[in-house]
Every structure is written in structure tokens, then in C-alpha cells.
Design an enzyme around this catalytic site. Sequence first.
Site, mmCIF file in Angstrom:
data_model
loop_
_atom_site.group_PDB
_atom_site.id
_atom_site.type_symbol
_atom_site.label_atom_id
_atom_site.label_comp_id
_atom_site.label_asym_id
_atom_site.label_seq_id
_atom_site.Cartn_x
_atom_site.Cartn_y
_atom_site.Cartn_z
ATOM 1 N N HIS A 130 0.855 -1.046 0.131
ATOM 2 C CA HIS A 130 0.135 -0.046 0.097
ATOM 3 C C HIS A 130 0.906 1.140 0.017
ATOM 4 O O HIS A 130 2.069 0.975 0.266
ATOM 5 C CB HIS A 130 -0.866 0.002 1.255
ATOM 6 C CG HIS A 130 -0.368 0.507 2.598
ATOM 7 N ND1 HIS A 130 -0.223 1.664 2.825
ATOM 8 C CD2 HIS A 130 0.342 -0.325 3.481
ATOM 9 C CE1 HIS A 130 0.286 1.747 3.906
ATOM 10 N NE2 HIS A 130 0.892 0.442 4.343
ATOM 11 N N CYS A 131 0.179 2.337 -0.129
ATOM 12 C CA CYS A 131 0.824 3.596 -0.158
ATOM 13 C C CYS A 131 -0.379 4.392 0.331
ATOM 14 O O CYS A 131 -1.147 3.969 0.876
ATOM 15 C CB CYS A 131 1.239 4.116 -1.410
ATOM 16 S SG CYS A 131 0.388 3.931 -3.001
ATOM 17 N N ARG A 132 -0.301 5.930 0.145
ATOM 18 C CA ARG A 132 -1.508 6.513 0.584
ATOM 19 C C ARG A 132 -2.813 6.456 -0.190
ATOM 20 O O ARG A 132 -3.726 6.251 0.445
ATOM 21 C CB ARG A 132 -1.305 7.955 0.347
ATOM 22 C CG ARG A 132 -1.834 8.955 1.510
ATOM 23 C CD ARG A 132 -1.623 10.350 1.515
ATOM 24 N NE ARG A 132 -2.164 10.739 -0.062
ATOM 25 C CZ ARG A 132 -2.267 12.012 -0.177
ATOM 26 N NH1 ARG A 132 -2.520 13.032 0.977
ATOM 27 N NH2 ARG A 132 -2.901 12.292 -1.394
ATOM 28 N N SER A 138 2.784 1.778 -4.690
ATOM 29 C CA SER A 138 2.312 0.625 -4.351
ATOM 30 C C SER A 138 2.201 -0.275 -5.587
ATOM 31 O O SER A 138 2.713 -1.398 -5.863
ATOM 32 C CB SER A 138 1.403 0.401 -3.357
ATOM 33 O OG SER A 138 0.209 0.922 -3.635
#
Length: 190
Positions: A130-132, A138
Site C-alpha cells: 500500500h501507499c497513501r 504501491s
Amino acid sequence: MAGPYGLSVRDLNELLSEGGCYSLPSESCNEVIPRVYVGNATVAQDISKLQQLGITHVLNAAEGKSFMHVNTNAQFYEGTNITYLGIKANDTEEFNLSVFFEKAAEFIDKALAQKDGLLYLDLLGKVLVHCREGYSRSPTLVIAYLMLRQKMDVRAALSIVRQNREIGPNDGFLTQLCQLNEKLIKEGKL
């Protein structure tokens, strides 16, 4: 500009923008290949949701404290049996994410190789990358994983992730994936 193997950032952008437009992810996370999920900060910070999904590993491609990042770390997941890896990456065209491609691929590999023998059941590892937003950093790492470990070229890897989640890696990351593609072809690994 296309490399010697004819793939350019423009080609990849055309694959990403179905019908000429990009769309933001409609879900907080999606299983993009079996047992590999791409998601956003909301799902990464929801321990009960992760446990419900059977996530055993979390790779945070946006570790940090700024608004562009997701402020989780190994302590955040303490006591959950979730293995954590954080990468402090910025979602900018100038950021060199490719230096983390191998480390991320290794982590995903280990997650997928994990088996827990409980009551005759093999509970296989599942990884959330994940990322934001689960839109640029990601998916780029998951595409690189598919290229490095599953021997997919960049077009196939990007397409398989895009089929299962709305994504839009920035042009800098797409350039790095094109460079990885050329490197793997030159080394005879694709």
C-alpha cells in the site's frame, strides 16, 4: 521516447487510461494477483480488516509522517502476527523507486512462500502493498515484482494489475519500469 525494445512511458499510459481517462481506485484494496493486494492508507490502518482478509504481510510504500505518507511502522502491527516492511518513498517523478524494486520483490516472495500449518490447514501468506492512495507507489512495486519474479514484461505486468485495480503510476515510475524491462531483456530474464 521508446527504448530499444520499443516501449515508452506513453505506451504504458495508453494501457492505463482506458477510453482516454484515468480513474481513481473504487475500493480501499484489491487482490491484483492471487494473495497480493494493493491498497490505500485506510485499509493499512484497519487491523480488523487486514485480519478479515487474512493479510500476513504489509509493505508500506509510503512510510513517513507527511501528508503524502502513511504513518505506520512495525510497532503499529505489533501483536497482530503481521510482518511489516516500510519504504520511505515519495510519489514524485524525480523519486528513484527502482532502488527498492529488489527489496520489495524479496519481501513479497517471502510473504507468498509462508505457510502456517494449523489444524491440517495451510494458511498461505497474503501481502498488502500500500501507499497513501494505492494508485502510484504501491502498484509500481507490485508491477516490478511481477517482472522480477514472475518473468512478465512490463506491459503484461502493468495490464494484470490494472485489470484488478484502477492505478496510475507517475511518469517517473513508468520510466523506471521501462528501464527495468530493458535491463531484464538484455540479461535474458524476460
